[in-house]
Design a protein around this motif. Structure first.
Motif, mmCIF file in Angstrom:
data_model
loop_
_atom_site.group_PDB
_atom_site.id
_atom_site.type_symbol
_atom_site.label_atom_id
_atom_site.label_comp_id
_atom_site.label_asym_id
_atom_site.label_seq_id
_atom_site.Cartn_x
_atom_site.Cartn_y
_atom_site.Cartn_z
ATOM 1 N N PHE A 48 -9.860 96.291 -27.387
ATOM 2 C CA PHE A 48 -10.404 95.220 -28.461
ATOM 3 C C PHE A 48 -9.478 95.308 -29.424
ATOM 4 C CE2 PHE A 48 -12.957 98.862 -29.056
ATOM 5 C CZ PHE A 48 -13.051 99.158 -30.367
ATOM 6 N N ASN A 49 -8.330 96.112 -29.443
ATOM 7 C CA ASN A 49 -7.464 95.954 -30.544
ATOM 8 C C ASN A 49 -6.976 94.519 -30.909
ATOM 9 O OD1 ASN A 49 -5.551 97.590 -32.386
ATOM 10 N ND2 ASN A 49 -3.920 96.775 -31.174
ATOM 11 N N LYS A 50 -6.864 94.210 -32.038
ATOM 12 C CA LYS A 50 -6.474 92.872 -32.463
ATOM 13 C C LYS A 50 -7.460 91.710 -31.965
ATOM 14 C CE LYS A 50 -1.437 93.705 -33.010
ATOM 15 N NZ LYS A 50 -0.333 93.212 -32.945
ATOM 16 N N ALA A 52 -10.654 89.260 -32.767
ATOM 17 C CA ALA A 52 -11.617 88.778 -33.724
ATOM 18 C C ALA A 52 -12.899 89.215 -33.817
ATOM 19 C CB ALA A 52 -11.260 87.117 -33.824
ATOM 20 N N ILE A 53 -13.367 89.494 -34.976
ATOM 21 C CA ILE A 53 -14.811 90.091 -35.278
ATOM 22 C C ILE A 53 -15.491 88.821 -35.976
ATOM 23 C CG2 ILE A 53 -16.111 91.822 -36.260
ATOM 24 C CD1 ILE A 53 -14.284 92.751 -33.859
ATOM 25 N N ALA A 54 -16.827 88.543 -35.425
ATOM 26 C CA ALA A 54 -17.578 87.511 -36.104
ATOM 27 C C ALA A 54 -18.853 87.702 -36.157
ATOM 28 C CB ALA A 54 -17.359 86.102 -35.405
ATOM 29 N N TYR A 55 -19.716 87.054 -37.163
ATOM 30 C CA TYR A 55 -21.030 87.455 -37.253
ATOM 31 C C TYR A 55 -21.962 86.928 -36.075
ATOM 32 C CZ TYR A 55 -25.831 87.803 -38.940
ATOM 33 O OH TYR A 55 -27.348 87.925 -39.064
ATOM 34 N N ASN A 56 -22.517 87.758 -35.368
ATOM 35 C CA ASN A 56 -23.537 87.458 -34.040
ATOM 36 C C ASN A 56 -24.742 87.241 -34.573
ATOM 37 O OD1 ASN A 56 -25.069 87.612 -31.954
ATOM 38 N ND2 ASN A 56 -23.182 88.193 -30.774
ATOM 39 N N SER A 57 -25.405 86.132 -34.699
ATOM 40 C CA SER A 57 -26.879 86.025 -35.192
ATOM 41 C C SER A 57 -27.892 86.401 -34.342
ATOM 42 C CB SER A 57 -27.164 84.644 -35.411
ATOM 43 O OG SER A 57 -27.154 83.877 -34.291
ATOM 44 N N SER A 58 -27.488 86.671 -33.187
ATOM 45 C CA SER A 58 -28.778 87.295 -32.287
ATOM 46 C C SER A 58 -28.785 88.635 -32.382
ATOM 47 C CB SER A 58 -28.184 86.697 -30.854
ATOM 48 O OG SER A 58 -27.105 87.293 -30.368
ATOM 49 N N LEU A 59 -27.677 89.205 -32.856
ATOM 50 C CA LEU A 59 -27.584 90.728 -32.919
ATOM 51 C C LEU A 59 -27.844 91.129 -34.461
ATOM 52 C CD1 LEU A 59 -24.433 91.956 -31.162
ATOM 53 C CD2 LEU A 59 -26.705 92.202 -30.107
ATOM 54 N N ASP A 60 -27.610 89.934 -35.325
ATOM 55 C CA ASP A 60 -27.848 90.335 -36.681
ATOM 56 C C ASP A 60 -26.725 91.485 -36.977
ATOM 57 O OD1 ASP A 60 -28.444 90.145 -39.353
ATOM 58 O OD2 ASP A 60 -30.188 91.444 -39.125
ATOM 59 N N TRP A 62 -22.071 92.285 -36.897
ATOM 60 C CA TRP A 62 -20.854 91.710 -36.672
ATOM 61 C C TRP A 62 -20.131 92.284 -35.426
ATOM 62 C CZ3 TRP A 62 -18.496 88.582 -40.032
ATOM 63 C CH2 TRP A 62 -19.054 88.343 -41.279
ATOM 64 N N ALA A 63 -19.588 91.581 -34.603
ATOM 65 C CA ALA A 63 -19.229 92.123 -33.199
ATOM 66 C C ALA A 63 -17.887 91.414 -32.859
ATOM 67 C CB ALA A 63 -20.495 91.866 -32.235
ATOM 68 N N PRO A 64 -17.082 92.008 -31.837
ATOM 69 C CA PRO A 64 -15.978 91.289 -31.303
ATOM 70 C C PRO A 64 -16.349 89.873 -30.481
ATOM 71 C CG PRO A 64 -16.074 93.642 -30.799
ATOM 72 C CD PRO A 64 -17.388 93.226 -31.316
ATOM 73 N N ILE A 65 -15.632 88.857 -30.635
ATOM 74 C CA ILE A 65 -15.431 87.859 -29.810
ATOM 75 C C ILE A 65 -15.030 88.041 -28.455
ATOM 76 C CG2 ILE A 65 -15.201 85.235 -29.481
ATOM 77 C CD1 ILE A 65 -14.727 85.458 -32.928
ATOM 78 N N ARG A 66 -15.763 87.868 -27.472
ATOM 79 C CA ARG A 66 -15.215 87.861 -26.020
ATOM 80 C C ARG A 66 -15.676 86.944 -25.239
ATOM 81 N NH1 ARG A 66 -16.085 93.986 -23.364
ATOM 82 N NH2 ARG A 66 -14.147 93.163 -22.283
#
Length: 304
Positions: A48-50, A52-60, A62-66
């Protein structure tokens, strides 16, 4: 609206005060290694190097976008080291981004001509030598996460005005002229930093102005704002928050640089029915004031 300075953000349904906006995305840099990190260049880039990380509302969280969702898992018998940059989309305007032993490098970054769409460029401290055991278990199906501490890479410019006029002064514009718009950022991270050596420096971030940089002008305010008589340092930004929809104001997010004699601010106003423009050469302001030294350059991560 995530343009401008990154500040505090509160969201409905939560009492958490977030210093990084959930609407934004940042880029993560991550390597794995056996034992403690010696050199970033010698470690192995993670999957997951490079990313994008975004806020994931279901997890509450910040997680990688996959594609298709999913998770990454801690490697057995290895440690991970992290750093980050914001915004994740920084490279879409022609800039190139890399992270290595000397930290973050951003080549050919261009400041937007329109202050309304200028954005805060951030780089983070390293979060090194992490394992799953280091993470705080928050009682959910995931760990508490990696701490990311961001620093500002640009210069933030704000204006306030003072008048000792006996008549009402109406401000109509503030324009900063001849600031360089393009350059390369280097974090200049020192992997051999020794905190016991008082002469050692962990990082020495700097911008190098590009040879093809253009000297630009940036309008921080345009409109019509009446300043009270004998006003003491009224902020042009605060003053424009009235009912006049034609008033437009923005702080400027510009590239740190040495100020040449041509870097000036034009303040245009009317007093007594006459329009006037005061031009201030920034590297010699304030004149004749022994208590204050002129600013001859804009530093990384500094608000003026």
């Amino acid at each position: 609206n995530v343009f401008g300075d990154i500040g505090s953000h509160t969201y409905t349904g939560t009492e958490t005060d977030n210093s990084y906006p959930r609407e934004e995305k940042f880029m993560i840099f991550a390597v794995e290694h056996e034992g403690n990190l010696v050199s970033w260049d010698d470690a192995e880039a993670t999957e997951f190097n490079k990313d994008a990380i975004a806020y994931n509302s279901s997890l509450d969280a910040w997680a990688p976008i996959r594609d298709g969702g999913g998770f990454y898992y801690w490697p057995d018998n290895k440690k991970l080291s992290f750093a980050a940059m914001s915004p994740a989309e920084l490279g879409v305007d022609g800039a190139t981004v890399d992270y290595k032993s000397t930290g973050l490098e951003i080549k050919n970054f261009v400041v937007a001509d329109n202050p309304a769409v200028q954005y805060d460029v951030l780089y983070s401290e390293r979060s090194a030598n992490k394992t799953a055991a280091d993470m705080v278990d928050n009682g959910a199906s995931y760990y508490g996460g990696i701490p990311i501490y961001f620093k500002h890479a640009l210069t933030s410019i704000h204006f306030s005005l003072k008048t000792d006029a006996t008549e009402t002064v109406t401000l109509t514009s503030i324009v900063l002229r001849n600031a360089n718009n393009k350059g390369t950022f280097n974090e200049n991270y020192n992997e051999n930093y020794d905190e016991n050596n008082e002469d050692d420096v962990l990082r020495a971030p700097q911008w190098t102005i590009a040879e093809d940089a253009t000297k630009k002008e940036y309008t921080s305010f345009t409109g019509s704002v009446n300043f009270p008589i004998n006003a003491q340092y009224v902020s042009a930004l605060a003053a424009s928050d009235g009912t006049d929809d034609d008033d437009v104001s923005h702080p400027l997010l510009l590239m740190p640089q040495t100020l040449g004699n041509d870097v000036v601010v034009d303040v245009t106003y009317t007093v007594g029915g006459t329009s006037k423009t005061r031009t201030v050469q920034l590297n010699e302001y304030p004149k004749n004031d022994p208590k204050r030294q002129p600013i001859t350059k804009w530093e990384v991560g500094t608000k003026y």
